[in-house]
Design a protein around this motif. Structure first.
Motif, PDB file in Angstrom:
ATOM      1  N   MET A   1       0.848  -1.181   0.000  1.00  0.00           N
ATOM      2  CA  MET A   1       0.000   0.000   0.000  1.00  0.00           C
ATOM      3  C   MET A   1       0.894   1.246   0.000  1.00  0.00           C
ATOM      4  N   ALA A   2       0.529   2.201  -0.820  1.00  0.00           N
ATOM      5  CA  ALA A   2       1.237   3.478  -0.883  1.00  0.00           C
ATOM      6  C   ALA A   2       0.359   4.536  -0.223  1.00  0.00           C
ATOM      7  N   GLU A   3       1.000   5.504   0.426  1.00  0.00           N
ATOM      8  CA  GLU A   3       0.264   6.550   1.132  1.00  0.00           C
ATOM      9  C   GLU A   3       1.041   7.854   1.070  1.00  0.00           C
ATOM     10  N   ARG A   4       0.298   8.954   0.950  1.00  0.00           N
ATOM     11  CA  ARG A   4       0.933  10.278   0.941  1.00  0.00           C
ATOM     12  C   ARG A   4      -0.082  11.318   1.404  1.00  0.00           C
ATOM     13  N   THR A   5       0.357  12.233   2.250  1.00  0.00           N
ATOM     14  CA  THR A   5      -0.489  13.316   2.735  1.00  0.00           C
ATOM     15  C   THR A   5      -0.048  14.615   2.074  1.00  0.00           C
ATOM     16  N   VAL A   6      -1.015  15.365   1.551  1.00  0.00           N
ATOM     17  CA  VAL A   6      -0.724  16.616   0.849  1.00  0.00           C
ATOM     18  C   VAL A   6      -1.740  17.684   1.243  1.00  0.00           C
ATOM     19  N   LYS A   7      -1.379  18.948   0.957  1.00  0.00           N
ATOM     20  CA  LYS A   7      -2.300  20.065   1.158  1.00  0.00           C
ATOM     21  C   LYS A   7      -2.927  20.431  -0.182  1.00  0.00           C
ATOM     22  N   ILE A   8      -4.210  20.733  -0.145  1.00  0.00           N
ATOM     23  CA  ILE A   8      -4.942  21.101  -1.357  1.00  0.00           C
ATOM     24  C   ILE A   8      -4.615  22.549  -1.728  1.00  0.00           C
ATOM     25  N   ALA A   9      -4.219  22.751  -2.975  1.00  0.00           N
ATOM     26  CA  ALA A   9      -3.811  24.081  -3.434  1.00  0.00           C
ATOM     27  C   ALA A   9      -4.916  24.851  -4.150  1.00  0.00           C
ATOM     28  N   SER A  10      -5.910  24.172  -4.678  1.00  0.00           N
ATOM     29  CA  SER A  10      -6.961  24.862  -5.445  1.00  0.00           C
ATOM     30  C   SER A  10      -7.740  25.834  -4.566  1.00  0.00           C
ATOM     31  N   ALA A  11      -8.004  27.013  -5.110  1.00  0.00           N
ATOM     32  CA  ALA A  11      -8.706  28.060  -4.370  1.00  0.00           C
ATOM     33  C   ALA A  11     -10.074  27.605  -3.871  1.00  0.00           C
ATOM     34  N   SER A  12     -10.762  26.776  -4.650  1.00  0.00           N
ATOM     35  CA  SER A  12     -12.087  26.302  -4.238  1.00  0.00           C
ATOM     36  C   SER A  12     -12.033  24.928  -3.576  1.00  0.00           C
ATOM     37  N   GLY A  13     -10.837  24.443  -3.274  1.00  0.00           N
ATOM     38  CA  GLY A  13     -10.711  23.120  -2.659  1.00  0.00           C
ATOM     39  C   GLY A  13     -11.084  22.033  -3.648  1.00  0.00           C
ATOM     40  N   LEU A  14     -11.621  20.946  -3.133  1.00  0.00           N
ATOM     41  CA  LEU A  14     -12.041  19.845  -4.015  1.00  0.00           C
ATOM     42  C   LEU A  14     -13.536  19.963  -4.312  1.00  0.00           C
ATOM     43  N   HIS A  15     -13.889  21.024  -4.995  1.00  0.00           N
ATOM     44  CA  HIS A  15     -15.280  21.259  -5.371  1.00  0.00           C
ATOM     45  C   HIS A  15     -15.342  21.556  -6.858  1.00  0.00           C
ATOM     46  N   ALA A  16     -16.476  21.247  -7.458  1.00  0.00           N
ATOM     47  CA  ALA A  16     -16.758  21.549  -8.861  1.00  0.00           C
ATOM     48  C   ALA A  16     -15.627  21.143  -9.808  1.00  0.00           C
ATOM     49  N   ARG A  17     -15.023  22.118 -10.469  1.00  0.00           N
ATOM     50  CA  ARG A  17     -14.030  21.829 -11.513  1.00  0.00           C
ATOM     51  C   ARG A  17     -12.822  21.027 -10.992  1.00  0.00           C
ATOM     52  N   PRO A  18     -12.187  21.449  -9.885  1.00  0.00           N
ATOM     53  CA  PRO A  18     -11.047  20.669  -9.392  1.00  0.00           C
ATOM     54  C   PRO A  18     -11.423  19.219  -9.048  1.00  0.00           C
ATOM     55  N   ALA A  19     -12.604  19.015  -8.488  1.00  0.00           N
ATOM     56  CA  ALA A  19     -13.029  17.656  -8.151  1.00  0.00           C
ATOM     57  C   ALA A  19     -13.191  16.816  -9.415  1.00  0.00           C
ATOM     58  N   GLY A  20     -13.726  17.411 -10.477  1.00  0.00           N
ATOM     59  CA  GLY A  20     -13.892  16.697 -11.743  1.00  0.00           C
ATOM     60  C   GLY A  20     -12.562  16.317 -12.365  1.00  0.00           C
ATOM     61  N   ILE A  21     -11.628  17.257 -12.360  1.00  0.00           N
ATOM     62  CA  ILE A  21     -10.296  16.991 -12.912  1.00  0.00           C
ATOM     63  C   ILE A  21      -9.603  15.893 -12.119  1.00  0.00           C
ATOM     64  N   PHE A  22      -9.680  15.997 -10.798  1.00  0.00           N
ATOM     65  CA  PHE A  22      -9.022  15.021  -9.932  1.00  0.00           C
ATOM     66  C   PHE A  22      -9.656  13.639 -10.069  1.00  0.00           C
ATOM     67  N   ALA A  23     -10.991  13.569 -10.092  1.00  0.00           N
ATOM     68  CA  ALA A  23     -11.689  12.277 -10.207  1.00  0.00           C
ATOM     69  C   ALA A  23     -11.343  11.588 -11.524  1.00  0.00           C
ATOM     70  N   GLN A  24     -11.277  12.362 -12.595  1.00  0.00           N
ATOM     71  CA  GLN A  24     -10.929  11.774 -13.893  1.00  0.00           C
ATOM     72  C   GLN A  24      -9.509  11.222 -13.871  1.00  0.00           C
ATOM     73  N   ALA A  25      -8.589  11.976 -13.295  1.00  0.00           N
ATOM     74  CA  ALA A  25      -7.199  11.516 -13.202  1.00  0.00           C
ATOM     75  C   ALA A  25      -7.100  10.261 -12.337  1.00  0.00           C
ATOM     76  N   ALA A  26      -7.877  10.213 -11.255  1.00  0.00           N
ATOM     77  CA  ALA A  26      -7.863   9.041 -10.373  1.00  0.00           C
ATOM     78  C   ALA A  26      -8.406   7.810 -11.096  1.00  0.00           C
ATOM     79  N   ALA A  27      -9.441   7.999 -11.907  1.00  0.00           N
ATOM     80  CA  ALA A  27     -10.032   6.887 -12.649  1.00  0.00           C
ATOM     81  C   ALA A  27      -9.060   6.312 -13.675  1.00  0.00           C
ATOM     82  N   GLU A  28      -8.115   7.118 -14.130  1.00  0.00           N
ATOM     83  CA  GLU A  28      -7.145   6.673 -15.127  1.00  0.00           C
ATOM     84  C   GLU A  28      -5.935   5.960 -14.520  1.00  0.00           C
ATOM     85  N   GLN A  29      -5.839   5.942 -13.202  1.00  0.00           N
ATOM     86  CA  GLN A  29      -4.696   5.313 -12.540  1.00  0.00           C
ATOM     87  C   GLN A  29      -4.845   3.787 -12.539  1.00  0.00           C
TER      88      GLN A  29
END
Length: 90
Positions: A1-29
Motif C-alpha cells: 500500500m502506498a500513502e501520501r499526505t498533501v495540502k490542497i492548493a486549489s482556491a475552491s478546494g475539491l469542489h466543482a471543476r477541481p473535483a472533476g479533474i481530480f476524479a478523472q485523473a484518479a479513474a485513469e490510474q
C-alpha cells in the motif's frame, strides 16, 4: 500500500471543476485510490460526488492511499495534481 499526505492548493478546494479533474485523473490510474481528511472516512478518489462530500478546502490536508499494481506511481501522480491550483488550469 502506498500513502501520501498533501495540502490542497486549489482556491475552491475539491469542489466543482477541481473535483472533476481530480476524479478523472484518479479513474485513469492503474491502482485503486482513496482519499480522506484527518478523522474522516476514506472515499473513492475516482468519484466526483464522493470527493465533494469530503468538504476539503484550500490548505486542508488529505491523505491518499492506493493498493494494487502501480500504487506508488498513482499516489504520486494524484498528490502532484492536488498540489496545483486546478482552478487556474486550462
Amino acid at each position: 500500500m502506498a500513502e501520501r499526505t498533501v495540502k490542497i492548493a486549489s482556491a475552491s478546494g475539491l469542489h466543482a471543476r477541481p473535483a472533476g479533474i481530480f476524479a478523472q485523473a484518479a479513474a485513469e490510474q492503474p491502482a485503486t485510490v482513496t482519499i480522506e481528511k484527518p478523522g474522516g472516512s476514506a472515499v473513492q478518489a475516482s468519484s466526483m460526488l464522493m470527493l465533494m462530500t469530503l468538504g476539503a478546502g484550500k490548505g486542508d490536508e488529505v491523505t491518499l492511499r492506493a493498493e494494487g499494481e502501480g500504487a506508488e506511481e498513482s499516489v504520486n501522480a494524484l498528490a502532484d495534481l492536488l498540489e496545483k491550483d486546478l482552478d487556474a488550469e486550462e
